[in-house]
Design an enzyme around this catalytic site. Sequence first.
Site, PDB file in Angstrom:
ATOM      1  N   GLU A 169    -140.539 -32.520  60.093  1.00  0.00           N
ATOM      2  CA  GLU A 169    -141.854 -31.712  60.214  1.00  0.00           C
ATOM      3  C   GLU A 169    -142.863 -32.876  60.115  1.00  0.00           C
ATOM      4  O   GLU A 169    -143.330 -33.179  58.993  1.00  0.00           O
ATOM      5  CB  GLU A 169    -141.530 -30.996  59.039  1.00  0.00           C
ATOM      6  N   SER A 214    -145.865 -25.690  62.933  1.00  0.00           N
ATOM      7  CA  SER A 214    -146.516 -24.845  63.898  1.00  0.00           C
ATOM      8  C   SER A 214    -145.866 -24.075  64.947  1.00  0.00           C
ATOM      9  O   SER A 214    -146.142 -23.980  66.038  1.00  0.00           O
ATOM     10  CB  SER A 214    -147.848 -25.220  64.376  1.00  0.00           C
TER      11      SER A 214
HETATM   12  C1  PEP Z   1    -143.275 -25.297  56.971  1.00  0.00           C
HETATM   13  O1  PEP Z   1    -143.834 -24.937  55.970  1.00  0.00           O
HETATM   14  O2  PEP Z   1    -142.376 -25.970  56.915  1.00  0.00           O
HETATM   15  C2  PEP Z   1    -144.102 -25.246  58.207  1.00  0.00           C
HETATM   16  C3  PEP Z   1    -143.692 -25.903  59.187  1.00  0.00           C
HETATM   17  O3  PEP Z   1    -145.113 -24.337  58.363  1.00  0.00           O
HETATM   18  P1  PEP Z   1    -145.881 -24.088  59.545  1.00  0.00           P
HETATM   19  O4  PEP Z   1    -144.877 -23.388  60.471  1.00  0.00           O
HETATM   20  O5  PEP Z   1    -146.973 -23.147  59.154  1.00  0.00           O
HETATM   21  O6  PEP Z   1    -146.380 -25.139  60.468  1.00  0.00           O
END
Ligand code: PEP
Length: 250
Positions: A169, A214
Amino acid sequence: MKKLMAANWKMFKTRAQAQQTANELLGLIDGKLPSDREVLIFPPFTALSEVAEAMRGKQGCAFGAQNFYPREDGAFTGEISPAMLKDAGCTWALAGHSERRWVFGEDDALVGEKVAYGLNQGLRMILCIGEKIEERKAGKLSQVIAEQLQKGLAGIKDITPGDLAIAYEPVWAIGTGEVAGPDEILDAHACVRKELAEILGDTAMETPILYGGSVKPDNASAIIALDNVDGVLVGGASLLAESFSRIVLA
Ligand code: PEP
């Protein structure tokens, strides 16, 4: 290897809201969930029992904790243990989410302790890793990935395939609406797989690598189709059952 479609509800939802979202989601995917996909929900602690109730008897679904403290019990005010989480029905837990790292100051050493302890206690673990934008711009992507994986998996000896997943991420893509492009995801996931092979050997090929940052209903199917993408970890777009169901079935 099953694709893991994971919802991180962060610090959102009362018990009633969690119950409603979980029931609605399970209704929307009922009879449609491909056998090679598994749905995971990470609700806030207070709503674990509502999600447990909603998931009772459902195939291909599980739930877990967003965080824990790696001790059996003790004088750790405000913390929760893997034993308590298992007692609440959790089979999974996250460690190293960027909000834990960058809002609460958790370092790689603590993240590594959590991964090792959680696995040892019988939880299946998702280790979250990812670079900040300034690290990417400085050309340090592979270095950050290698370091976070080495330290995050430092306490692990033998790993049973299926007990561990990695979520890549990029910090700059979490909650920002800015999604990594296909080439960026391909590059980063290949780098994660390579580093995992050095750390875990053959088990690396059986360790799902999720993308997070996202993910939305309209970009999920393209992301899921990429090489080395074995699922997604979704924050914002997992809060509404309708939107998360479209991601799960993408
Ligand atoms: C997350 O909380 O791991 C995340 C990826 O959040 P978002 O999808 O809102 O970017």
